[in-house]
Design an enzyme around this catalytic site. Structure first.
Site, PDB file in Angstrom:
ATOM      1  N   TYR A   1      96.236-106.508  55.840  1.00 31.24           N
ATOM      2  CA  TYR A   1      97.006-105.376  56.362  1.00 31.24           C
ATOM      3  C   TYR A   1      98.495-105.685  56.523  1.00 31.24           C
ATOM      4  CZ  TYR A   1      92.971-102.342  56.980  1.00 31.24           C
ATOM      5  OH  TYR A   1      91.889-101.539  56.737  1.00 31.24           O
TER       6      TYR A   1
ATOM      7  N   GLU B   1      85.908-101.576  60.405  1.00 31.91           N
ATOM      8  CA  GLU B   1      85.466-102.448  59.316  1.00 31.91           C
ATOM      9  C   GLU B   1      84.760-103.689  59.838  1.00 31.91           C
ATOM     10  OE1 GLU B   1      89.145-100.681  56.716  1.00 31.91           O
ATOM     11  OE2 GLU B   1      89.176-102.817  57.220  1.00 31.91           O
TER      12      GLU B   1
END
Length: 391
Positions: A98, A140
């Protein structure tokens, strides 16, 4: 939720960012792959980069998330986040990636907006990015933890290959090692990863079309795209005994055996989640009221037709309607010519599931909305990047 400092900034700049984001995302991906070419080997699809669907999906998700934060302070778009998270986990996206995405995305935003990107605006949109990122990371991690193993991909051997419909083939796999396998749910998908002619691994996601509750068997049905990169390889080169990498099953479009009247409307190869759901409902002896609707070019083109008809015959409250663009119209299939029409198929409390080409789903969803079905009871599945998020 957005901070009180960032909220008015996002509200004021959302129109311009939403307008520009579809132009920003191609630049972002160019930057990302220049810095990290390894991401094209086994994570990102080259085809989706070429046709622009990956860029559309990213732009849509960012715009939808920011719009939701402005319109619904204090909450996040859980349905959208869940769909993205299931796609991510099937590809093995991890938390450490990310910050990489953030750097190249915001470099692309800065280049596009130039001096218009003030420190205040940059800070506010950084907050939006990390709100979305942290929400996805949390989901997730939970999805990974639900699996029977901690692997992203495990080896599976092709044990059966069956032609079904025109240019469609069902492939059944069994584990090639002793890694514990997760039991899938009807409507879920897996990622399939294999090398292309140049040695670069590519990934495609396929809905499981049968054998759902058998942990040690995975069956997918693949339609040949002669102009594609992946399906010609799996159709023409994959032989019995070959071993591929398959992910754990993911996907939030799961159909339960009990509940309100169910309407499943599909077209073409979009029938794969329907076929799996019907097979599972039949195996469980479900008494749920199910209306199965399918549209195709002609009877012979319908993939998984025999499997679906067999399941429908075992469901006491299942009915079938079909539409074909050409050829014979068998009475036993309640067949009509032309395109699907939901007019007589929708009860007020129906749950509607759609899967097929985007133009088909747009048309059928509009019919369902016009019939009074609330948007939250209309579910859909998109193969590949979800470019329909904004809907």
């Amino acid at each position: 939720m957005l901070s009180t400092k960032s909220f008015p900034v996002i509200e004021a700049t959302l129109p311009i960012i939403a307008e520009r984001i579809s132009s920003i995302t191609p630049n972002f991906y160019n930057r990302l792959f220049a810095a990290h070419p390894e991401l094209l080997n086994g994570i990102f699809s080259r085809s989706n980069q070429k046709n622009g669907t990956q860029q559309q999906a990213l732009a849509g998700s960012i715009a939808v998330f920011a719009t939701y934060l402005v319109k619904h302070p204090g909450v996040t778009p859980e349905t959208m986040l869940a769909r993205v998270a299931h796609k991510h986990t099937s590809l093995g996206v991890i938390e450490e990636q990310y910050p990489i995405v953030y750097k190249h995305l915001f470099d692309a935003i800065a280049e596009d907006l130039g001096d218009a990107l003030t420190p205040e605006i940059a800070e506010a949109w950084t907050e939006v990015y990390w709100l979305m990122a942290h929400a996805l990371i949390k989901i997730e991690k939970g999805l990974y933890a639900q699996q029977a193993n901690a692997e992203i991909y495990t080896p599976w051997k092709l044990v059966e290959r069956t032609e079904t419909g025109v240019d469609s083939v069902s492939f059944s796999f069994e584990p090639a090692d002793d890694t514990p396998a997760t039991v899938a749910k009807p409507g879920q998908f897996i990622s399939v990863r294999m090398p292309m002619a140049d040695g670069v691994r590519q990934v495609r996601q396929y809905t499981l079309s049968g054998d759902i509750e058998q942990a040690n068997r995975r069956t997918i049905t693949v339609k040949l795209d002669v102009n594609g990169e992946f399906s010609p390889v799996i159709h023409n080169d994959l032989k019995l005994g070959d071993v591929l990498e398959l992910s754990n099953p993911y996907g939030d479009l799961v159909i339960d055996e009990e509940g309100a009247p169910l309407v499943i409307a599909t077209a073409g190869i979009g029938c794969t989640p329907s076929a799996a759901a019907l097979q599972t409902l039949a195996a469980r002896g479900s008494n749920r009221k199910v209306t199965v609707l399918h549209a195709d070019q002609e009877v012979g083109a319908w993939p998984l037709r025999e499997q679906m008809l067999d399941s429908i015959a075992k469901l006491p409250q299942a009915t079938l309607g079909t539409w074909f663009e050409r050829g014979e119209l068998p009475e036993e299939l309640n067949a009509k010519a032309g395109y699907m029409d939901l007019t007589d198929a929708l009860a007020e409390d129906a749950e509607v599931y759609l899967c097929g080409p985007l133009p088909f789903m747009h048309a059928v969803r509009s019919q369902a909305l016009e019939a009074g079905i609330p948007a939250e009871r209309i579910h859909y599945e998109v193969f590949g990047p979800d470019v329909w998020l904004a809907a």
